[in-house]
Design a protein around this motif. Structure first.
Motif, PDB file in Angstrom:
ATOM      1  N   ALA A 107       5.929   9.840 -21.942  1.00 15.18           N
ATOM      2  CA  ALA A 107       4.662  10.500 -22.220  1.00 15.18           C
ATOM      3  C   ALA A 107       3.470   9.578 -21.947  1.00 15.18           C
ATOM      4  N   THR A 108       3.659   8.269 -22.109  1.00 13.76           N
ATOM      5  CA  THR A 108       2.557   7.337 -21.933  1.00 13.76           C
ATOM      6  C   THR A 108       2.823   6.261 -20.887  1.00 13.76           C
ATOM      7  N   LEU A 109       4.058   6.181 -20.394  1.00 10.79           N
ATOM      8  CA  LEU A 109       4.399   5.153 -19.424  1.00 10.79           C
ATOM      9  C   LEU A 109       5.348   5.719 -18.378  1.00 10.79           C
TER      10      LEU A 109
ATOM     11  N   ALA B 171       3.553  14.395 -11.916  1.00  9.51           N
ATOM     12  CA  ALA B 171       4.236  14.721 -13.174  1.00  9.51           C
ATOM     13  C   ALA B 171       3.261  15.036 -14.304  1.00  9.51           C
ATOM     14  N   LEU B 172       1.962  15.030 -14.015  1.00  8.73           N
ATOM     15  CA  LEU B 172       0.957  15.180 -15.072  1.00  8.73           C
ATOM     16  C   LEU B 172       0.157  16.462 -14.943  1.00  8.73           C
ATOM     17  N   ASP B 173      -0.357  16.916 -16.060  1.00  6.30           N
ATOM     18  CA  ASP B 173      -1.373  17.963 -16.088  1.00  6.30           C
ATOM     19  C   ASP B 173      -2.702  17.241 -15.883  1.00  6.30           C
ATOM     20  N   LEU B 174      -3.244  17.302 -14.679  1.00  4.84           N
ATOM     21  CA  LEU B 174      -4.420  16.513 -14.326  1.00  4.84           C
ATOM     22  C   LEU B 174      -5.700  16.968 -15.025  1.00  4.84           C
ATOM     23  N   ASP B 175      -5.653  18.121 -15.691  1.00 10.21           N
ATOM     24  CA  ASP B 175      -6.800  18.524 -16.495  1.00 10.21           C
ATOM     25  C   ASP B 175      -6.849  17.721 -17.793  1.00 10.21           C
ATOM     26  N   LYS B 176      -5.714  17.162 -18.198  1.00 10.62           N
ATOM     27  CA  LYS B 176      -5.633  16.438 -19.477  1.00 10.62           C
ATOM     28  C   LYS B 176      -5.358  14.945 -19.333  1.00 10.62           C
ATOM     29  N   TYR B 177      -4.699  14.539 -18.223  1.00  4.77           N
ATOM     30  CA  TYR B 177      -4.241  13.157 -18.105  1.00  4.77           C
ATOM     31  C   TYR B 177      -4.498  12.601 -16.707  1.00  4.77           C
ATOM     32  N   TYR B 178      -4.504  11.285 -16.626  1.00  4.90           N
ATOM     33  CA  TYR B 178      -4.467  10.603 -15.339  1.00  4.90           C
ATOM     34  C   TYR B 178      -3.593   9.368 -15.507  1.00  4.90           C
ATOM     35  N   ALA B 179      -3.156   8.807 -14.393  1.00  4.07           N
ATOM     36  CA  ALA B 179      -2.291   7.627 -14.434  1.00  4.07           C
ATOM     37  C   ALA B 179      -3.003   6.458 -13.776  1.00  4.07           C
ATOM     38  N   VAL B 180      -2.793   5.275 -14.338  1.00  4.56           N
ATOM     39  CA  VAL B 180      -3.386   4.055 -13.816  1.00  4.56           C
ATOM     40  C   VAL B 180      -2.276   3.028 -13.647  1.00  4.56           C
ATOM     41  N   GLY B 181      -2.191   2.459 -12.451  1.00  2.09           N
ATOM     42  CA  GLY B 181      -1.209   1.415 -12.203  1.00  2.09           C
ATOM     43  C   GLY B 181      -1.564   0.156 -12.961  1.00  2.09           C
ATOM     44  N   THR B 182      -0.564  -0.444 -13.613  1.00  2.00           N
ATOM     45  CA  THR B 182      -0.801  -1.674 -14.370  1.00  2.00           C
ATOM     46  C   THR B 182       0.014  -2.849 -13.844  1.00  2.00           C
ATOM     47  N   SER B 183       1.070  -2.561 -13.094  1.00  2.00           N
ATOM     48  CA  SER B 183       1.915  -3.649 -12.596  1.00  2.00           C
ATOM     49  C   SER B 183       2.667  -3.190 -11.360  1.00  2.00           C
ATOM     50  N   ILE B 184       2.755  -4.082 -10.380  1.00  5.16           N
ATOM     51  CA  ILE B 184       3.562  -3.809  -9.195  1.00  5.16           C
ATOM     52  C   ILE B 184       4.270  -5.106  -8.819  1.00  5.16           C
TER      53      ILE B 184
ATOM     54  N   VAL C 121       0.844  -1.202   0.000  1.00  2.45           N
ATOM     55  CA  VAL C 121       0.000   0.000   0.000  1.00  2.45           C
ATOM     56  C   VAL C 121       0.879   1.252   0.000  1.00  2.45           C
ATOM     57  N   LEU C 122       1.899   1.266   0.857  1.00  7.09           N
ATOM     58  CA  LEU C 122       2.807   2.414   0.895  1.00  7.09           C
ATOM     59  C   LEU C 122       3.518   2.569  -0.444  1.00  7.09           C
ATOM     60  N   ALA C 123       4.051   1.470  -0.978  1.00  6.06           N
ATOM     61  CA  ALA C 123       4.782   1.531  -2.248  1.00  6.06           C
ATOM     62  C   ALA C 123       3.885   1.981  -3.397  1.00  6.06           C
ATOM     63  N   GLU C 124       2.701   1.391  -3.506  1.00 12.56           N
ATOM     64  CA  GLU C 124       1.817   1.759  -4.610  1.00 12.56           C
ATOM     65  C   GLU C 124       1.308   3.188  -4.465  1.00 12.56           C
ATOM     66  N   SER C 125       1.062   3.618  -3.245  1.00  9.12           N
ATOM     67  CA  SER C 125       0.634   5.005  -3.026  1.00  9.12           C
ATOM     68  C   SER C 125       1.720   5.967  -3.484  1.00  9.12           C
ATOM     69  N   LEU C 126       2.963   5.637  -3.170  1.00 12.47           N
ATOM     70  CA  LEU C 126       4.074   6.488  -3.598  1.00 12.47           C
ATOM     71  C   LEU C 126       4.240   6.477  -5.116  1.00 12.47           C
ATOM     72  N   GLY C 127       4.238   5.299  -5.712  1.00 11.35           N
ATOM     73  CA  GLY C 127       4.424   5.211  -7.162  1.00 11.35           C
ATOM     74  C   GLY C 127       3.309   5.888  -7.935  1.00 11.35           C
ATOM     75  N   SER C 128       2.072   5.661  -7.514  1.00 11.03           N
ATOM     76  CA  SER C 128       0.935   6.284  -8.196  1.00 11.03           C
ATOM     77  C   SER C 128       0.939   7.796  -8.032  1.00 11.03           C
ATOM     78  N   THR C 129       1.186   8.245  -6.816  1.00 13.73           N
ATOM     79  CA  THR C 129       1.171   9.686  -6.564  1.00 13.73           C
ATOM     80  C   THR C 129       2.333  10.372  -7.262  1.00 13.73           C
TER      81      THR C 129
ATOM     82  N   MET D  10       7.098  -0.389 -10.087  1.00 13.48           N
ATOM     83  CA  MET D  10       5.705  -0.161 -10.461  1.00 13.48           C
ATOM     84  C   MET D  10       5.626   0.491 -11.827  1.00 13.48           C
ATOM     85  N   THR D  11       4.638   0.068 -12.618  1.00 15.19           N
ATOM     86  CA  THR D  11       4.392   0.657 -13.918  1.00 15.19           C
ATOM     87  C   THR D  11       3.026   1.335 -13.891  1.00 15.19           C
TER      88      THR D  11
END
Length: 140
Positions: free
Chosen positions: A111-113, A74-87, A61-69, A133-134
């Motif tokens: 730009a995409t990963l 690093a993103l413009d949240l008005d245009k993009y969001y990130a989704v975890g695909t692998s840990i 939980v700590l690791a994924e919270s850090l990686g996702s956050t 984490m990806t």
């Protein structure tokens, strides 16, 4: 990044995580740079497994919270969001008490990963967990 910007970003991230599992586990973001994010988590009964050790899931939980956050920062949240695909998380040493500190760093910030590495250490600086984490970056 200057100190005022850093403090404002950390305050925003910690407020953003209210009413989530991060609040339940008392995870707090404490440092941020352009390519890294650090948080702490107390090792209390909340994160223990029945033998009194820090649960591997709490490390995840700590690791994924850090990686996702980290990706979100690093993103413009008005245009993009990130989704975890692998840990992939490796539990190397246990903890029963104290505070653990996790730091996520970008290995690739494309730009995409986003691919990050997260290290969780105890108060002595000993490595407890190493996670990679990806995250996929998606246009809204």
């Amino acid at each position: 990044m200057d100190q005022a910007t850093k403090e404002a970003k950390l305050k925003h991230l910690n407020e953003w995580c209210k009413h989530t599992i991060l609040e339940v586990l008392d995870i707090k973001f404490i440092d941020i740079t352009e390519d890294s994010l650090t948080a702490t988590m107390p090792v209390t009964w909340k994160v223990h497994q029945p033998m009194g050790l820090m649960h591997g899931g709490a490390s995840c939980v700590l690791a994924e919270s850090l990686g996702s956050t980290l990706s979100v920062t690093a993103l413009d949240l008005d245009k993009y969001y990130a989704v975890g695909t692998s840990i992939n998380s490796n539990h190397l040493k246990s903890a029963t008490k104290g505070i653990v500190t996790g730091t996520a760093r970008f290995i690739r910030k494309g730009a995409t990963l986003h691919y990050s590495e997260i290290e969780i250490r105890n108060e002595k600086g000993e490595l407890l967990n190493h996670t990679t984490m990806t995250n996929i970056v998606i246009r809204k």
